[in-house]
Design a protein around this motif. Structure first.
Motif, PDB file in Angstrom:
ATOM      1  N   ALA A  42       0.842  -1.204   0.000  1.00  0.00           N
ATOM      2  CA  ALA A  42       0.000   0.000   0.000  1.00  0.00           C
ATOM      3  C   ALA A  42       0.875   1.252   0.000  1.00  0.00           C
ATOM      4  O   ALA A  42       0.624   2.200  -0.756  1.00  0.00           O
ATOM      5  CB  ALA A  42      -0.911  -0.013   1.229  1.00  0.00           C
ATOM      6  N   HIS A  43       1.921   1.237   0.836  1.00  0.00           N
ATOM      7  CA  HIS A  43       2.789   2.419   0.928  1.00  0.00           C
ATOM      8  C   HIS A  43       3.504   2.671  -0.407  1.00  0.00           C
ATOM      9  O   HIS A  43       3.591   3.812  -0.866  1.00  0.00           O
ATOM     10  CB  HIS A  43       3.811   2.224   2.053  1.00  0.00           C
ATOM     11  N   THR A  45       2.571   1.707  -3.393  1.00  0.00           N
ATOM     12  CA  THR A  45       1.618   2.148  -4.414  1.00  0.00           C
ATOM     13  C   THR A  45       1.299   3.626  -4.235  1.00  0.00           C
ATOM     14  O   THR A  45       1.250   4.391  -5.198  1.00  0.00           O
ATOM     15  CB  THR A  45       0.325   1.310  -4.328  1.00  0.00           C
ATOM     16  N   ASP A  46       1.069   4.048  -2.981  1.00  0.00           N
ATOM     17  CA  ASP A  46       0.738   5.453  -2.701  1.00  0.00           C
ATOM     18  C   ASP A  46       1.897   6.397  -3.003  1.00  0.00           C
ATOM     19  O   ASP A  46       1.714   7.478  -3.551  1.00  0.00           O
ATOM     20  CB  ASP A  46       0.348   5.616  -1.226  1.00  0.00           C
ATOM     21  N   SER A  47       3.111   5.977  -2.606  1.00  0.00           N
ATOM     22  CA  SER A  47       4.261   6.891  -2.697  1.00  0.00           C
ATOM     23  C   SER A  47       4.998   6.780  -4.027  1.00  0.00           C
ATOM     24  O   SER A  47       5.769   7.670  -4.378  1.00  0.00           O
ATOM     25  CB  SER A  47       5.244   6.599  -1.560  1.00  0.00           C
ATOM     26  N   GLU A  49       7.245   4.690  -4.509  1.00  0.00           N
ATOM     27  CA  GLU A  49       8.614   4.268  -4.203  1.00  0.00           C
ATOM     28  C   GLU A  49       8.749   2.758  -4.368  1.00  0.00           C
ATOM     29  O   GLU A  49       7.763   2.019  -4.299  1.00  0.00           O
ATOM     30  CB  GLU A  49       8.959   4.626  -2.755  1.00  0.00           C
TER      31      GLU A  49
ATOM     32  N   TYR B  35       0.748   6.169   4.803  1.00  0.00           N
ATOM     33  CA  TYR B  35       1.351   7.135   3.879  1.00  0.00           C
ATOM     34  C   TYR B  35       0.824   8.545   4.145  1.00  0.00           C
ATOM     35  O   TYR B  35       1.575   9.522   4.058  1.00  0.00           O
ATOM     36  CB  TYR B  35       1.062   6.723   2.431  1.00  0.00           C
ATOM     37  N   TYR B  55       6.145   2.437  10.077  1.00  0.00           N
ATOM     38  CA  TYR B  55       5.232   1.316  10.294  1.00  0.00           C
ATOM     39  C   TYR B  55       5.554   0.497  11.546  1.00  0.00           C
ATOM     40  O   TYR B  55       4.622   0.091  12.266  1.00  0.00           O
ATOM     41  CB  TYR B  55       5.161   0.440   9.032  1.00  0.00           C
ATOM     42  N   TRP B  71      -8.263  -2.754   8.234  1.00  0.00           N
ATOM     43  CA  TRP B  71      -7.988  -2.702   6.794  1.00  0.00           C
ATOM     44  C   TRP B  71      -9.262  -2.291   6.063  1.00  0.00           C
ATOM     45  O   TRP B  71     -10.343  -2.807   6.362  1.00  0.00           O
ATOM     46  CB  TRP B  71      -7.517  -4.069   6.301  1.00  0.00           C
ATOM     47  N   PRO B  78      -5.216   0.558  -3.850  1.00  0.00           N
ATOM     48  CA  PRO B  78      -4.847  -0.527  -2.940  1.00  0.00           C
ATOM     49  C   PRO B  78      -5.632  -0.444  -1.632  1.00  0.00           C
ATOM     50  O   PRO B  78      -6.105   0.635  -1.251  1.00  0.00           O
ATOM     51  CB  PRO B  78      -3.364  -0.261  -2.681  1.00  0.00           C
ATOM     52  N   GLY B  79      -5.774  -1.574  -0.947  1.00  0.00           N
ATOM     53  CA  GLY B  79      -6.343  -1.562   0.392  1.00  0.00           C
ATOM     54  C   GLY B  79      -5.397  -0.821   1.329  1.00  0.00           C
ATOM     55  O   GLY B  79      -4.192  -0.788   1.094  1.00  0.00           O
ATOM     56  N   ARG B  80      -5.964  -0.198   2.348  1.00  0.00           N
ATOM     57  CA  ARG B  80      -5.113   0.562   3.261  1.00  0.00           C
ATOM     58  C   ARG B  80      -5.463   0.193   4.695  1.00  0.00           C
ATOM     59  O   ARG B  80      -6.625  -0.059   5.017  1.00  0.00           O
ATOM     60  CB  ARG B  80      -5.312   2.057   3.061  1.00  0.00           C
TER      61      ARG B  80
END
Lengths: 239, 128
Positions: A42-43, A45-47, A49, B35, B55, B71, B78-80
């Motif tokens: 998730a991180h 995809t969001d960033s 990176e 994020y 994290y 979640w 994406p799932g978060r």
């Protein structure tokens, strides 16, 4: 299917492979590994990176994650009764299979020694006790007892076969191989149905790909060992 | 908001000491995901907090029952994992907030009260 569209990276790449392996080696549960992996996905995809950029070295990051969660104790997760049943099946099946193969190679019956039968019984009792008292043995202050338990296990399984070599039971070689095959297959199916712990997607509950060598390594350890032993019996001089 | 041009490089020890409090502070505004927390911290001028630092900290707060996590499926993405302060987390934030203010006050008393320092800081605060 939608999940796969958004998570193509779940076909594990080297960074994720190393991360998952490092967590497995630290006895982190499949659910917790899946959670940590999904957060990485998730991180990233969001960033935008790459994991290496956002989380650094996978093994170092796995160590940080493992420090914050409680590891799974595999010995404590199995009941003593189940451990005893599985141990009895394997400890009886292995000498039965090997004596059956030996009998087939010689063209005679399978000969089960007194020692192998006693070893199966005593070894089963020892494994049941070790699992029953796993919480005590897990205590770092009990290092002496832990080593004692390991030697007790090894001695219980191998000692009687060395001491009492005279034949206790004679069976048809094929019957012996058949009984052993059924017992080993049942054990294999039982172990395969319950473990090892799989990495689980926290959103869907689906199992995720595990680094390729982990699951086969656990499932095929005993069959491969037995296959090697059988080949040795068949091709050893004297047979 | 701190722009990249005015972004100071904070000593790592300072960030490590205050990051948990700042994360609790961000979560006081409502549930959010990792994020977004990192973005809020960057916008506040604390610099880029890497996922490898953030994290494990969130997991520790979850283990201490100061936050709870759920979640949620992503809407076209994406799932978060969303984090939310618990009642214990709010109480802990209030306690640390008071402590932090007192800590800053006491620390400030130890530093030189030279008016030139303030002048230099006002003229070029980020290159001291």
């Amino acid at each position: 299917m939608i999940k796969n569209l958004f998570r193509p990276r779940h076909l594990l790449d080297p960074w994720r492979d190393n991360f998952v392996i490092a967590l497995i080696l630290r006895n982190i549960s499949g659910g917790q590994i899946g959670d940590a992996l999904a957060q990485v996905d998730a991180h990233c995809t969001d960033s935008g990176e790459e994991p290496e950029e956002a989380f650094g070295d996978p093994v170092v990051y796995a160590t940080s994650v493992a420090e914050q969660v409680r590891p799974v104790d595999l010995a404590l997760s199995m009941s003593p009764l189940r451990a005893g049943m599985l141990a009895l099946a394997v400890l009886f099946a292995v000498p039965t299979l090997l004596s059956g193969v030996s009998g087939l190679a010689r063209g005679g019956p399978a000969e089960l020694s007194i020692g192998s039968l006693v070893g199966a019984g005593v070894g089963t009792a020892a494994i049941t006790l070790v699992v029953r008292f796993a919480s005590v043995l897990k205590d770092p202050r009990q290092r002496g007892r832990r080593f004692g338990a390991i030697w007790l296990l090894l001695g219980a399984m191998t000692g009687p076969s060395i001491i009492w070599t005279s034949t206790a039971v004679e069976l048809s070689a094929w019957l012996s191989v058949g009984i052993a095959a059924v017992l080993l297959a049942a054990t294999w199916v039982s172990l395969r149905a319950t473990g090892p712990d799989v990495v689980v997607d926290p959103l869907t509950g689906d199992s995720l790909p595990t680094p390729r060598w982990i699951a086969p390594g656990v499932h095929w350890l005993l069959p491969v060992t037995l296959a090697v032993a059988i080949l040795l019996i068949l091709f050893m001089p004297g047979h | 908001m701190t722009t990249p041009e005015t972004q100071p490089t904070w000593p790592g020890d300072w960030l490590r000491g205050v990051l948990e409090l700042c994360v609790l502070g961000v979560l006081a505004d409502g549930p959010t995901y990792g994020y977004a927390i990192a973005q809020r911290l960057a916008e506040a001028g604390l610099g880029v907090v890497k996922g490898g630092t953030l994290y494990p900290l969130l997991t520790r707060l979850e283990g201490e029952k100061l936050v709870e996590a759920t979640w949620r499926a992503g809407d076209g993405g994406p799932g978060r994992k969303y984090f939310e302060l618990t009642a214990a987390g709010r109480a802990e934030l209030a306690r640390r907030d008071v402590l932090w203010a007192e800590f800053v006050t006491r620390t400030r008393r130890l530093l030189p009260a030279d008016p030139d320092v303030d002048n230099v800081a006002a003229s070029n605060p980020l290159e001291m």
